[in-house]
Design a protein around this motif. Structure first.
Motif, PDB file in Angstrom:
ATOM      1  N   TYR A 120       1.187  -1.137   0.314  1.00 43.89           N
ATOM      2  CA  TYR A 120       0.493  -0.321  -0.113  1.00 43.89           C
ATOM      3  C   TYR A 120       0.872   1.233  -0.136  1.00 43.89           C
ATOM      4  O   TYR A 120       0.612   2.626  -0.377  1.00 43.89           O
ATOM      5  N   ARG A 121       1.573   0.713   0.271  1.00 40.09           N
ATOM      6  CA  ARG A 121       3.035   2.432   0.561  1.00 40.09           C
ATOM      7  C   ARG A 121       3.319   2.823  -1.050  1.00 40.09           C
ATOM      8  O   ARG A 121       3.987   4.043  -0.778  1.00 40.09           O
ATOM      9  N   PHE A 122       3.100   1.639  -1.946  1.00 40.24           N
ATOM     10  CA  PHE A 122       3.672   2.092  -3.216  1.00 40.24           C
ATOM     11  C   PHE A 122       3.162   2.840  -3.929  1.00 40.24           C
ATOM     12  O   PHE A 122       2.099   2.129  -4.452  1.00 40.24           O
ATOM     13  N   SER A 123       2.904   4.000  -3.683  1.00 40.21           N
ATOM     14  CA  SER A 123       1.450   5.242  -5.045  1.00 40.21           C
ATOM     15  C   SER A 123       1.815   4.764  -6.387  1.00 40.21           C
ATOM     16  O   SER A 123       3.098   3.555  -6.721  1.00 40.21           O
ATOM     17  N   PRO A 124       1.245   4.799  -6.940  1.00 42.16           N
ATOM     18  CA  PRO A 124       1.253   3.676  -8.943  1.00 42.16           C
ATOM     19  C   PRO A 124       2.733   4.081  -9.574  1.00 42.16           C
ATOM     20  O   PRO A 124       3.115   3.588 -10.201  1.00 42.16           O
ATOM     21  N   THR A 125       3.173   6.134  -8.839  1.00 38.89           N
ATOM     22  CA  THR A 125       4.129   6.282  -9.748  1.00 38.89           C
ATOM     23  C   THR A 125       5.467   5.507  -9.110  1.00 38.89           C
ATOM     24  O   THR A 125       6.886   4.994 -10.126  1.00 38.89           O
ATOM     25  N   SER A 134      14.014  19.298 -16.187  1.00 42.27           N
ATOM     26  CA  SER A 134      14.870  19.603 -14.641  1.00 42.27           C
ATOM     27  C   SER A 134      13.518  19.325 -13.548  1.00 42.27           C
ATOM     28  O   SER A 134      13.432  18.808 -12.957  1.00 42.27           O
ATOM     29  N   LYS A 135      12.597  19.670 -14.508  1.00 45.83           N
ATOM     30  CA  LYS A 135      11.098  19.022 -13.589  1.00 45.83           C
ATOM     31  C   LYS A 135      11.178  17.628 -13.662  1.00 45.83           C
ATOM     32  O   LYS A 135      10.970  16.724 -12.300  1.00 45.83           O
ATOM     33  N   ALA A 136      11.673  16.673 -14.783  1.00 44.54           N
ATOM     34  CA  ALA A 136      11.398  15.826 -14.521  1.00 44.54           C
ATOM     35  C   ALA A 136      12.876  15.145 -13.577  1.00 44.54           C
ATOM     36  O   ALA A 136      12.625  13.978 -13.243  1.00 44.54           O
ATOM     37  N   LYS A 137      13.352  15.153 -13.707  1.00 49.26           N
ATOM     38  CA  LYS A 137      15.065  15.335 -13.283  1.00 49.26           C
ATOM     39  C   LYS A 137      14.428  15.142 -11.168  1.00 49.26           C
ATOM     40  O   LYS A 137      14.791  14.547 -10.166  1.00 49.26           O
ATOM     41  N   ASN A 138      13.520  16.658 -10.650  1.00 52.28           N
ATOM     42  CA  ASN A 138      13.234  16.936  -9.591  1.00 52.28           C
ATOM     43  C   ASN A 138      11.900  15.359  -9.007  1.00 52.28           C
ATOM     44  O   ASN A 138      11.907  15.840  -8.087  1.00 52.28           O
ATOM     45  N   ASN A 139      10.885  15.518  -9.681  1.00 55.68           N
ATOM     46  CA  ASN A 139      10.166  14.459  -9.896  1.00 55.68           C
ATOM     47  C   ASN A 139      10.909  12.609  -9.204  1.00 55.68           C
ATOM     48  O   ASN A 139      10.683  12.681  -8.609  1.00 55.68           O
ATOM     49  N   ARG A 140      11.750  12.788 -10.391  1.00 53.01           N
ATOM     50  CA  ARG A 140      12.557  11.482 -10.256  1.00 53.01           C
ATOM     51  C   ARG A 140      13.180  11.421  -8.726  1.00 53.01           C
ATOM     52  O   ARG A 140      13.258  10.777  -7.908  1.00 53.01           O
ATOM     53  N   GLY A 141      14.187  12.608  -8.437  1.00 48.78           N
ATOM     54  CA  GLY A 141      15.155  12.846  -7.356  1.00 48.78           C
ATOM     55  C   GLY A 141      13.754  12.587  -5.309  1.00 48.78           C
ATOM     56  O   GLY A 141      14.521  11.858  -4.883  1.00 48.78           O
ATOM     57  N   VAL A 142      12.613  13.363  -5.649  1.00 50.13           N
ATOM     58  CA  VAL A 142      11.662  13.315  -4.697  1.00 50.13           C
ATOM     59  C   VAL A 142      11.197  11.481  -4.952  1.00 50.13           C
ATOM     60  O   VAL A 142      11.211  11.312  -3.438  1.00 50.13           O
ATOM     61  N   ASN A 143      11.030  11.232  -5.878  1.00 54.09           N
ATOM     62  CA  ASN A 143      10.287   9.993  -5.974  1.00 54.09           C
ATOM     63  C   ASN A 143      11.750   8.589  -5.498  1.00 54.09           C
ATOM     64  O   ASN A 143      11.127   7.622  -4.917  1.00 54.09           O
ATOM     65  N   LYS A 179      13.778   9.049  -3.081  1.00 51.56           N
ATOM     66  CA  LYS A 179      13.480   9.836  -1.831  1.00 51.56           C
ATOM     67  C   LYS A 179      12.560   8.881  -0.743  1.00 51.56           C
ATOM     68  O   LYS A 179      13.457   7.732   0.129  1.00 51.56           O
ATOM     69  N   LYS A 180      11.698   8.797  -1.635  1.00 50.66           N
ATOM     70  CA  LYS A 180       9.966   8.203  -1.152  1.00 50.66           C
ATOM     71  C   LYS A 180      10.581   6.932  -1.205  1.00 50.66           C
ATOM     72  O   LYS A 180      10.555   5.554  -0.403  1.00 50.66           O
ATOM     73  N   LEU A 181      11.204   5.854  -2.557  1.00 49.05           N
ATOM     74  CA  LEU A 181      11.369   4.662  -2.555  1.00 49.05           C
ATOM     75  C   LEU A 181      12.149   4.151  -1.844  1.00 49.05           C
ATOM     76  O   LEU A 181      12.595   3.636  -0.472  1.00 49.05           O
ATOM     77  N   ARG A 182      13.247   4.532  -1.336  1.00 49.27           N
ATOM     78  CA  ARG A 182      14.713   4.507  -0.601  1.00 49.27           C
ATOM     79  C   ARG A 182      14.159   4.279   1.048  1.00 49.27           C
ATOM     80  O   ARG A 182      14.218   3.896   1.900  1.00 49.27           O
ATOM     81  N   GLY A 183      13.086   5.123   1.345  1.00 46.14           N
ATOM     82  CA  GLY A 183      12.240   5.572   3.267  1.00 46.14           C
ATOM     83  C   GLY A 183      11.998   3.751   2.923  1.00 46.14           C
ATOM     84  O   GLY A 183      11.526   3.496   3.611  1.00 46.14           O
ATOM     85  N   ILE A 184      10.875   3.584   1.742  1.00 40.06           N
ATOM     86  CA  ILE A 184      10.032   2.271   2.430  1.00 40.06           C
ATOM     87  C   ILE A 184      11.365   1.311   1.909  1.00 40.06           C
ATOM     88  O   ILE A 184      10.999  -0.051   2.789  1.00 40.06           O
TER      89      ILE A 184
END
Length: 845
Positions: free
Chosen positions: A626-631, A666-675, A677-682
């Protein structure tokens, strides 16, 4: 109890947040007294203790308005005044009539028209801070605000709180929310209502609206922006870059229509030479961006040189030259850039050929595809995938399986995926409907990557004076939904044409119809609607509703029913598992296994499961899927599958192409970095599992304590194929019995991984059951597994039917055969060539 509370909230509030909604602010296109405003605190200020946040969705549109107030806030105790002001192309935040450092340029931020963006102001009275969120940009500054106070709030033209406002920019607003001291307190979705009050779905506090225009109407009502009349037949071509609709005539002349200012213009310079086409809309932009026309009869292409305004052909086409392929579909071949056509109708025949024009040989060549066969047809709808540039989708049409008009007409409501890279056609689904449902689509469709859907227009073909309506279809399921109102359409078969374009800068769809009139001139009508179109029936929920006690009763009843059904399903599953477990204990094979097949249990701690559906379990065997959003799920699988299959992982560029193709780098890089980081947390809950960036590739390291069923199966099958070791065959069978790989996830990029692993699994298992030494019980289990991956596998059919028959289970054997035979007829439109007697009498090979 928490689950029940969440369900109650969802049942109450999800309808308020569905579909499109919001208020379209009337600006200086109307008189001052008719401009739009929203008084949020018309029946009392909003109190706070330490902090508050105001958030809403904001959309800008093209207009002549260059100035206006978006938001006005007045704090009561210290008389703080905050105003958000627009002065094209800038947004300013004003505090006590002085500018702050909060200044944004919409052009610099690349904010497009008619797109919803996030706007948020947060006041922290404890730390004397103000924070601003505008789309992806966050700003912070100091501000002096008292604690334990209250504030008045309005948007647009509201003259009530001691300041005079009569200008509002051309904007739309929806989902206004207020958080007080960190907790959500108010939410106004701004659904259409027949009175001046709009609901707060979190409390009883209403807001008052003045002179609203409702966003929903712009997503449900086609607006006719122009009607044009031409003496001769125009060929239509939409210029995506310049956003112009071009009309090209047989004499070589060109006229262009600008949908923004609704003007029609002709080329000032004289055009030399002639295009070459028949009367079947044989025109396209070539790979160099030049207008190209093509002829099937003459095997020619004529291209316009825009520098000299000269067509490359000197001979004018004849209006009497009958086309070979009316209402065909066209595109540029994604790999070669050649003009390519699909299907069409001509000379009393329907076609399904995919033809590509060879400019060196001046000939149309047929491209051969593997996989499924598209039935001959015309009047189909074609759209290009937003995720994979090599893939297009073909929907619907009219024709028949033999391609001869004399044999009758069949209406098709099917969807095909055409992969030009693999040269493979895949039939995705058939939409089942009544025989009286005789609708046909127009030439083009718009694919929507966000939810794997598509939009096109369809019309009833049983009469001449008919209409077009937008439909929303879904790539992964046979479902069609009619949406919006209708467009008049004069359908004269080959004498009529309709198409659909996406107007990117305004985020709208353009529909265009063309037909020959009684005086033999040609009428063209142009319509627009806001994207995405919505279903009118889903809206207007601010009208008279059910009394609250009745709502509560039905909500509780619904929750009880949901829980009751969940308990029954759980009980049935347990009984089934218990039954399966007892059955598997009989299936032993002492020659291969020391224990029954069922003795092996798939690990449920530190495990990544892909077969039968995606699941992840932590070290305590807790399901954390459940912690994995679709993205997050898609990003995780992209990295993991590329790590497992190729070893080197996946580059940042490929991730952007698959997940954020419409974003800037730049926006894709930002999205990738944010996600990431979230994955590493999971993944911290899977000890030792890491996402690393090595040699320009993203990889996932899986330590020995982490179980991944795909990795286990791949290594086991490799051992079987290369060394003949079958010690782990039982475990592999039990894993594969769960079902096909990631059958609950459908992005296009995943198809190649699924195809590769399915081919490897089925090929290996086929070899095993063909071996006469294979234990019969194991062979039966393998045949069932093969059917999970390839339901039309003939080897599995022969094996299962023969084994069941030899065990005396004739009814099960016949049932298996009959199920296969019906599927065969459905998929191939012909009877299976063998009888049950043939199958069970044949030697298993």
């Amino acid at each position: 109890m928490r689950l029940i509370n969440c369900l109650i909230l969802l049942l109450f509030f999800v309808p308020d947040l569905m579909a499109d909604h919001g208020i379209y602010f009337k600006s200086n296109e109307v008189t001052k007294e008719n401009r739009t405003g929203i008084d949020i605190t018309h029946n009392g200020n909003i109190s706070y203790i330490t902090d508050f946040t105001i958030h809403f969705k904001l959309s800008f549109r093209e207009s002549e308005t260059h100035y206006g107030e978006i938001l006005s806030l007045k704090e009561n105790q210290s008389k703080n005044l905050i105003q958000v002001t627009y002065r094209k192309p800038d947004i300013f935040v004003i505090h006590n009539k002085r500018t702050t450092k909060f200044h944004l340029n919409l052009e610099d931020e690349k904010i497009k028209n008619n797109r919803w963006i996030d706007f948020e102001i947060h006041i922290d009275a404890v730390n004397d801070k103000i924070n601003l969120l505008f789309e992806d940009k966050k700003l912070e500054s100091d501000i002096s605000f008292p604690q334990n106070s209250d504030f008045a709030l309005s948007l647009g033209v509201v003259n009530k709180y001691g300041f005079f406002i009569d200008e509002v920019p051309s904007i739309s607003v929806k989902d206004i929310s207020v958080r007080i001291d960190g907790a959500p307190r108010h939410l106004w979705p701004l659904k259409k209502t027949n009175n001046s009050l709009v609901k707060d779905v979190l409390s009883s506090k209403s807001a008052k609206v003045f002179n609203p225009d409702w966003v929903v109407d712009y997503h449900n009502e086609w607006v006719k922006i122009k009607s044009l009349n031409f003496p001769t037949l125009p060929s239509l071509l939409y210029d995506k870059e310049k956003e112009l609709i071009n009309f090209i005539f047989m004499d070589g002349s060109i006229q262009s229509f600008n949908p923004l200012n609704k003007t029609l213009s002709k080329l000032k310079e004289e055009v030399k030479g002639f295009p070459c086409f028949e009367k079947a809309q044989q025109i396209i932009y070539d790979k160099n961006g030049n207008i190209s026309t093509y002829s099937f009869n003459k095997n020619l292409i004529s291209t316009l040189d825009t520098n000299t305004n000269t067509w490359s052909r000197n001979v004018e086409s004849s209006v009497h030259d009958a086309p070979r392929f009316w209402h065909h579909n066209k595109l540029l071949h994604p790999e070669t850039g050649k003009i390519t056509t699909i299907g069409g109708y001509g000379y009393y025949s329907y076609f399904n050929d995919i033809l590509s024009f060879d400019t060196e040989q001046n000939s149309w060549n047929k491209i051969e595809f593997s996989g499924d066969t598209i039935q001959p047809r015309y009047l189909a709808s074609l759209g290009k995938s937003e995720k994979n540039p090599n893939t297009v989708f073909l929907f619907g049409g009219l024709g028949n399986s033999m391609g001869k008009q004399i044999l009758g007409k069949e209406f098709y409501y099917d969807l095909y995926k055409i992969d030009f890279e693999k040269k493979k056609i895949k039939h995705l689904w058939d939409y089942e409907c009544d025989e009286q449902f005789q609708f046909l689509p127009i030439n083009s469709m718009k694919l929507n990557a966000s939810d794997s859907s598509f939009y096109t227009l369809m019309f009833p073909s049983t009469k001449q004076n008919t209409y077009l309506r937008a439909i929303k279809g879904f790539v992964h399921e046979p479902r069609i939904v009619f949406i919006g109102d209708s467009i008049p359409y004069n359908f004269l078969d080959i004498e009529s044409f309709a198409d659909l374009y996406y107007w990117n800068s305004e985020n709208k769809l353009i529909a265009i119809t063309s037909h020959q009139t009684e005086d033999e001139t040609h009428e063209v009508n142009i319509y627009t609607i806001s994207y995405e179109p919505g279903n009118k029936d889903d809206f207007n929920i601010n009208g008279v509703g059910l009394p609250m006690p009745v709502k509560i009763f039905y909500t509780i009843l619904a929750v009880v029913l949901v829980l009751f059904v969940a308990l029954i399903v759980r009980k049935i599953r347990k009984e089934k598992e218990k039954k399966n477990k007892s059955e598997y204990k009989v299936y032993t094979s002492p020659d291969i296994f020391e224990a029954p097949i069922s003795d092996y249990e798939i690990p449920k701690n530190n495990a990544i499961i892909m077969f039968g559906g995606f699941q992840v379990f932590d070290e305590k065997a807790k399901d954390i899927t459940y912690r994995f959003s679709p993205t997050l799920k898609e990003l995780f699988l992209l990295i993991l599958l590329n790590t497992i299959n190729e070893g080197k992982g996946i580059s940042s560029k490929r991730i952007q192409e698959y997940l954020w193709p419409d974003k800037s780098e730049s926006k894709a890089k930002n999205n990738r970095g944010v996600n990431i980081k979230k994955l590493r947390g999971i993944l911290e809950d899977l000890p030792g599992t890491e996402i690393i960036f090595d040699n320009n590739y993203w990889k996932i390291t899986l330590p020995e304590n982490i179980f991944c069923d795909l990795d286990y199966v791949q290594k086991g099958i490799k051992s079987i194929r290369e060394q003949g070791k079958i010690e782990n065959l039982a475990e592999i069978i039990i894993i594969l019995q769960r079902g096909a790989m990631l059958r609950d996830i459908f992005p296009e990029w995943l198809d190649s991984f699924k195809d590769f692993n399915t081919g490897m699994i089925v090929g290996t298992l086929e070899e095993i059951i063909k071996d006469s030494k294979t234990d019969k019980v194991i062979a039966l289990a393998i045949s069932n597994v093969i059917f999970e991956f390839d339901q039309m596998n003939e080897t599995a059919l022969k094996t299962k039917c023969c084994l069941l028959a030899t065990q005396g289970k004739h009814s099960l054997a016949i049932e298996t055969f009959e199920h296969y035979r019906k599927l065969y007829l459905k998929f191939y439109n012909e009877e299976y060539q063998y009888s049950f007697k043939d199958i069970v009498s044949k030697e298993i090979s």
